[in-house]
Design a protein around this motif. Structure first.
Motif, PDB file in Angstrom:
ATOM      1  N   LEU A  51     129.034   0.915  30.504  1.00 41.61           N
ATOM      2  CA  LEU A  51     128.663   0.321  29.226  1.00 41.61           C
ATOM      3  C   LEU A  51     127.910   1.327  28.364  1.00 41.61           C
ATOM      4  CD1 LEU A  51     128.487  -2.136  27.372  1.00 41.61           C
ATOM      5  CD2 LEU A  51     126.422  -2.830  28.603  1.00 41.61           C
ATOM      6  N   VAL A  52     126.954   2.047  28.960  1.00 40.55           N
ATOM      7  CA  VAL A  52     126.192   3.051  28.219  1.00 40.55           C
ATOM      8  C   VAL A  52     127.102   4.189  27.762  1.00 40.55           C
ATOM      9  CG1 VAL A  52     124.318   4.733  28.364  1.00 40.55           C
ATOM     10  CG2 VAL A  52     124.050   2.480  29.430  1.00 40.55           C
ATOM     11  N   ALA A  53     127.973   4.673  28.650  1.00 40.29           N
ATOM     12  CA  ALA A  53     128.884   5.773  28.311  1.00 40.29           C
ATOM     13  C   ALA A  53     129.803   5.383  27.165  1.00 40.29           C
ATOM     14  CB  ALA A  53     129.695   6.161  29.541  1.00 40.29           C
ATOM     15  N   THR A  54     130.286   4.159  27.177  1.00 36.81           N
ATOM     16  CA  THR A  54     131.184   3.688  26.124  1.00 36.81           C
ATOM     17  C   THR A  54     130.503   3.717  24.762  1.00 36.81           C
ATOM     18  OG1 THR A  54     132.398   2.276  27.654  1.00 36.81           O
ATOM     19  CG2 THR A  54     132.548   1.721  25.324  1.00 36.81           C
ATOM     20  N   LEU A  55     129.254   3.328  24.720  1.00 33.53           N
ATOM     21  CA  LEU A  55     128.518   3.297  23.459  1.00 33.53           C
ATOM     22  C   LEU A  55     128.211   4.695  22.925  1.00 33.53           C
ATOM     23  CD1 LEU A  55     126.042   0.367  24.244  1.00 33.53           C
ATOM     24  CD2 LEU A  55     128.161   0.277  22.911  1.00 33.53           C
ATOM     25  N   LEU A  56     128.180   5.695  23.811  1.00 33.36           N
ATOM     26  CA  LEU A  56     127.839   7.058  23.389  1.00 33.36           C
ATOM     27  C   LEU A  56     129.038   7.864  22.909  1.00 33.36           C
ATOM     28  CD1 LEU A  56     125.285   8.124  26.171  1.00 33.36           C
ATOM     29  CD2 LEU A  56     124.789   7.619  23.762  1.00 33.36           C
ATOM     30  N   ILE A  57     130.230   7.492  23.311  1.00 30.14           N
ATOM     31  CA  ILE A  57     131.425   8.289  22.994  1.00 30.14           C
ATOM     32  C   ILE A  57     131.763   8.220  21.508  1.00 30.14           C
ATOM     33  CG2 ILE A  57     133.948   8.158  23.207  1.00 30.14           C
ATOM     34  CD1 ILE A  57     133.665   8.090  26.166  1.00 30.14           C
ATOM     35  N   ARG A  58     132.134   9.368  20.953  1.00 32.57           N
ATOM     36  CA  ARG A  58     132.581   9.470  19.565  1.00 32.57           C
ATOM     37  C   ARG A  58     133.861  10.303  19.514  1.00 32.57           C
ATOM     38  NH1 ARG A  58     129.240   6.264  19.534  1.00 32.57           N
ATOM     39  NH2 ARG A  58     127.385   6.001  18.217  1.00 32.57           N
ATOM     40  N   THR A  59     134.756   9.946  18.588  1.00 37.07           N
ATOM     41  CA  THR A  59     135.992  10.718  18.416  1.00 37.07           C
ATOM     42  C   THR A  59     135.932  11.505  17.111  1.00 37.07           C
ATOM     43  OG1 THR A  59     137.228   9.066  17.143  1.00 37.07           O
ATOM     44  CG2 THR A  59     137.228   8.833  19.551  1.00 37.07           C
ATOM     45  N   ARG A  60     136.888  12.417  16.952  1.00 33.20           N
ATOM     46  CA  ARG A  60     137.085  13.134  15.691  1.00 33.20           C
ATOM     47  C   ARG A  60     138.453  12.787  15.112  1.00 33.20           C
ATOM     48  NH1 ARG A  60     137.563  18.447  16.034  1.00 33.20           N
ATOM     49  NH2 ARG A  60     136.786  18.783  13.910  1.00 33.20           N
ATOM     50  N   ASN A  61     138.882  11.547  15.338  1.00 31.36           N
ATOM     51  CA  ASN A  61     140.208  11.137  14.868  1.00 31.36           C
ATOM     52  C   ASN A  61     140.359  11.256  13.356  1.00 31.36           C
ATOM     53  OD1 ASN A  61     140.992  10.566  17.458  1.00 31.36           O
ATOM     54  ND2 ASN A  61     140.718   8.350  17.293  1.00 31.36           N
ATOM     55  N   GLY A  62     139.267  11.075  12.635  1.00 28.55           N
ATOM     56  CA  GLY A  62     139.347  11.202  11.186  1.00 28.55           C
ATOM     57  C   GLY A  62     139.719  12.600  10.751  1.00 28.55           C
ATOM     58  N   ASP A  63     139.290  13.617  11.502  1.00 31.46           N
ATOM     59  CA  ASP A  63     139.630  15.003  11.180  1.00 31.46           C
ATOM     60  C   ASP A  63     140.962  15.434  11.798  1.00 31.46           C
ATOM     61  OD1 ASP A  63     137.271  15.363   9.747  1.00 31.46           O
ATOM     62  OD2 ASP A  63     136.159  15.913  11.549  1.00 31.46           O
ATOM     63  N   ILE A  64     141.205  15.007  13.048  1.00 29.32           N
ATOM     64  CA  ILE A  64     142.391  15.458  13.774  1.00 29.32           C
ATOM     65  C   ILE A  64     143.642  14.721  13.311  1.00 29.32           C
ATOM     66  CG2 ILE A  64     143.427  15.689  16.080  1.00 29.32           C
ATOM     67  CD1 ILE A  64     141.038  17.501  15.602  1.00 29.32           C
ATOM     68  N   ARG A  65     143.499  13.448  12.959  1.00 28.92           N
ATOM     69  CA  ARG A  65     144.621  12.580  12.575  1.00 28.92           C
ATOM     70  C   ARG A  65     145.698  12.565  13.658  1.00 28.92           C
ATOM     71  NH1 ARG A  65     143.427  15.693   8.220  1.00 28.92           N
ATOM     72  NH2 ARG A  65     145.272  16.988   8.522  1.00 28.92           N
ATOM     73  N   PRO A  66     145.333  12.242  14.895  1.00 30.53           N
ATOM     74  CA  PRO A  66     146.329  12.218  15.967  1.00 30.53           C
ATOM     75  C   PRO A  66     147.311  11.074  15.776  1.00 30.53           C
ATOM     76  CG  PRO A  66     144.288  11.251  16.745  1.00 30.53           C
ATOM     77  CD  PRO A  66     144.012  11.792  15.363  1.00 30.53           C
ATOM     78  N   SER A  67     148.538  11.258  16.310  1.00 29.91           N
ATOM     79  CA  SER A  67     149.548  10.220  16.165  1.00 29.91           C
ATOM     80  C   SER A  67     149.189   8.981  16.974  1.00 29.91           C
ATOM     81  CB  SER A  67     150.917  10.737  16.608  1.00 29.91           C
ATOM     82  OG  SER A  67     150.905  11.062  17.986  1.00 29.91           O
ATOM     83  N   GLN A  68     148.606   9.175  18.166  1.00 30.64           N
ATOM     84  CA  GLN A  68     148.206   8.080  19.054  1.00 30.64           C
ATOM     85  C   GLN A  68     149.346   7.090  19.302  1.00 30.64           C
ATOM     86  OE1 GLN A  68     144.278   7.002  17.011  1.00 30.64           O
ATOM     87  NE2 GLN A  68     143.701   6.933  19.158  1.00 30.64           N
TER      88      GLN A  68
ATOM     89  N   GLY B 274     130.913  22.371  20.619  1.00 33.87           N
ATOM     90  CA  GLY B 274     129.526  22.080  21.000  1.00 33.87           C
ATOM     91  C   GLY B 274     128.992  20.899  20.221  1.00 33.87           C
ATOM     92  N   GLY B 275     127.700  20.934  19.918  1.00 38.32           N
ATOM     93  CA  GLY B 275     127.073  19.858  19.174  1.00 38.32           C
ATOM     94  C   GLY B 275     127.157  18.536  19.923  1.00 38.32           C
ATOM     95  N   TYR B 276     127.555  17.495  19.195  1.00 41.44           N
ATOM     96  CA  TYR B 276     127.653  16.178  19.825  1.00 41.44           C
ATOM     97  C   TYR B 276     128.751  16.148  20.883  1.00 41.44           C
ATOM     98  CZ  TYR B 276     127.143  11.141  20.257  1.00 41.44           C
ATOM     99  OH  TYR B 276     126.880   9.882  20.744  1.00 41.44           O
ATOM    100  N   GLY B 277     129.597  17.178  20.874  1.00 41.71           N
ATOM    101  CA  GLY B 277     130.624  17.262  21.904  1.00 41.71           C
ATOM    102  C   GLY B 277     130.059  17.256  23.312  1.00 41.71           C
ATOM    103  N   TRP B 278     128.863  17.847  23.485  1.00 39.80           N
ATOM    104  CA  TRP B 278     128.270  17.859  24.825  1.00 39.80           C
ATOM    105  C   TRP B 278     127.784  16.467  25.242  1.00 39.80           C
ATOM    106  CZ3 TRP B 278     129.747  21.541  27.670  1.00 39.80           C
ATOM    107  CH2 TRP B 278     129.935  22.827  27.159  1.00 39.80           C
ATOM    108  N   VAL B 279     127.415  15.636  24.287  1.00 35.43           N
ATOM    109  CA  VAL B 279     127.097  14.243  24.604  1.00 35.43           C
ATOM    110  C   VAL B 279     128.358  13.531  25.071  1.00 35.43           C
ATOM    111  CG1 VAL B 279     126.223  12.054  23.694  1.00 35.43           C
ATOM    112  CG2 VAL B 279     125.200  14.216  22.944  1.00 35.43           C
ATOM    113  N   CYS B 280     129.478  13.830  24.417  1.00 33.28           N
ATOM    114  CA  CYS B 280     130.754  13.245  24.831  1.00 33.28           C
ATOM    115  C   CYS B 280     131.154  13.734  26.217  1.00 33.28           C
ATOM    116  CB  CYS B 280     131.841  13.583  23.811  1.00 33.28           C
ATOM    117  SG  CYS B 280     131.607  12.784  22.205  1.00 33.28           S
TER     118      CYS B 280
END
Length: 431
Positions: free
Chosen positions: A205-222, A27-33
């Motif tokens: 453009l608006v959607a791109t500016l709103l998206i946030r990741t949790r890569n710092g916590d997840i540390r995905p290989s990408q 939840g939280g900011y996840g719903w904005v995402c």
């Protein structure tokens, strides 16, 4: 989740496991995402591929490009999908080195350039480059980085959140089906393409500016490609086979249905309505698929709905010769035909995301997604080409063979996923 211990050294008496990954907040900011990813789906797949059937029907009937054949138009639409999937590994690496916003902004620009350039196309090769390759690359750059984001924010509600997000392609398809047909009929094809460019790219453009990741916590290989996943176990191969085979049916249905409506004597407006109703089914069905997947199992639901798509084509589409029956089929099939996109990611309703998490784990999600996207390149490119080659104009049943092709593709894909479910079930019993 199993945790690998680091190798002991001669100075240590005990080994400490690495810190466990923090759980998603659900939840939280996840719903904005979720809202941002909904818009990404709406104005990429919804504006581009969900409505290409309208353009295809217009191209086939208008003779706008005299040197073009039906196969050319089918390939243009196929390139929307396949180019988007083909750039997935590179986009993943790009996002790893910079941020998800960087490729998404690039994709927004490419989509704008592609639509506007296509509006000035006078030769079929120009349409290949603009409405095919350029827009497809833009969709891939804008969409691919967003696919793993929702799974980072949700766990218990992962499929539901992804289902809501992927419903955006259906909403976009509804809006653009009516908008495109109306603008083509009252103004011109060129202005339909230009209006799509302006509206889509403003929202992206608006959607791109709103998206946030949790890569710092997840540390995905990408990783763009991690071929070690292919050596892990047959589960990965079954998952890729499901995506490969189901795309033959998905693309055939998505692109052929408006022209099928015309082939049975319906008007252009009725054909557009059929496309819009299919997208309405998508908008309604994908969140329900996500919710059902959370409760009854993602692989189980995806396998059953894949088979159900084949059954609906066999029992409803093949005998459909009236407007009412075709509308009924469109809303039913729209709700379930794109289950790959819901369960994978969940969009492409997205099934592929949550299932990828179950097969490979959250840290490897983006790598397995890249392999999944790549597995769909050939079917998304050539599905409609095959369908149009199978058509038999003036035979009385012009689309009979494409319909059979669609049925077989979905049933074969469903069997692959049910085999995956059986393997996982047996493994859980042994453990």
């Amino acid at each position: 989740m199993s945790v690998q211990l680091s190798a002991p050294n001669e100075n240590s008496e005990s080994v400490q496991p690495p810190d466990p990954l923090p759980p998603p907040p659900d939840g939280g900011y996840g719903w904005v995402c979720v809202a941002a990813c909904f818009c990404v789906n709406c104005f990429t797949w919804g504006a581009v591929s969900q409505t290409y059937g309208i353009y295809l029907a217009h191209y086939l009937s208008s003779g706008r490009f005299p040197e073009a054949t039906p196969i050319d138009y089918a390939l243009v639409g196929g390139l929307n999908f396949s180019t988007a999937m083909l750039v997935a590994p590179g986009v993943t690496i790009f996002a790893r080195h910079y941020s998800v916003q960087a490729p998404m902004l690039l994709g927004t620009i490419l989509i704008a350039i592609g639509f506007i350039s296509a509006s000035f196309a006078h030769r079929i090769w120009q349409l290949y480059l603009t409405q095919g390759v350029l827009i497809g690359a833009g969709v891939g750059c804008a969409y691919i980085p967003s696919t793993a984001i929702i799974s980072q924010w949700f766990e218990k509600k992962r499929s539901l959140a992804n289902g809501i997000s992927s419903a955006g392609s259906g909403i976009g398809g509804i809006v653009y089906s009516f908008l495109t047909e109306a603008v083509i009929g009252r103004v011109s094809l060129a202005w339909a393409l230009r209006i799509t460019a302006v509206v889509s790219c403003s929202v992206l453009l608006v959607a791109t500016l709103l998206i946030r990741t949790r890569n710092g916590d997840i540390r995905p290989s990408q990783r763009g490609f991690d071929f070690r996943l292919l050596r892990r176990r047959p589960d990965v191969w079954l998952l890729l086979a499901w995506g490969f085979l189901s795309m033959f049916g998905y693309i055939t249905l998505l692109f052929s249905l408006p022209d099928y409506a015309r082939s049975i004597g319906l008007s252009s407006a009725q054909a557009a309505a059929v496309s819009a109703v299919l997208n309405l089914g998508t908008a309604i069905g994908r969140p329900l698929i996500g919710l059902s997947s959370d409760h009854f199992g993602r692989i189980e639901v995806a396998g059953l709905l894949t088979c159900a798509s084949g059954l609906a084509c066999l029992a409803i589409w093949m005998p459909a010769t009236s407007y009412g029956v075709l509308l009924f089929f469109a809303v039913i099939i729209g709700a379930i035909l794109g289950v790959f996109w819901v369960v994978s990611q969940s969009s492409y309703p997205r099934t592929i995301g949550p299932i990828c998490v179950e097969v490979a784990g959250l840290a490897e999600l983006q790598s397995l997604l890249s392999l999944s996207w790549f597995a769909t390149v050939l079917p998304t490119t050539f599905s409609e080409v095959i369908a149009l080659k199978l058509r038999r104009p003036r035979s009385g049943r012009e689309y009979l063979h494409p319909q059979i092709f669609c049925v077989v593709s979905y049933f074969a894909a469903g069997l692959c996923l049910l085999a995956l479910w059986w393997r996982i079930r047996l493994r859980s019993r042994v453990s």
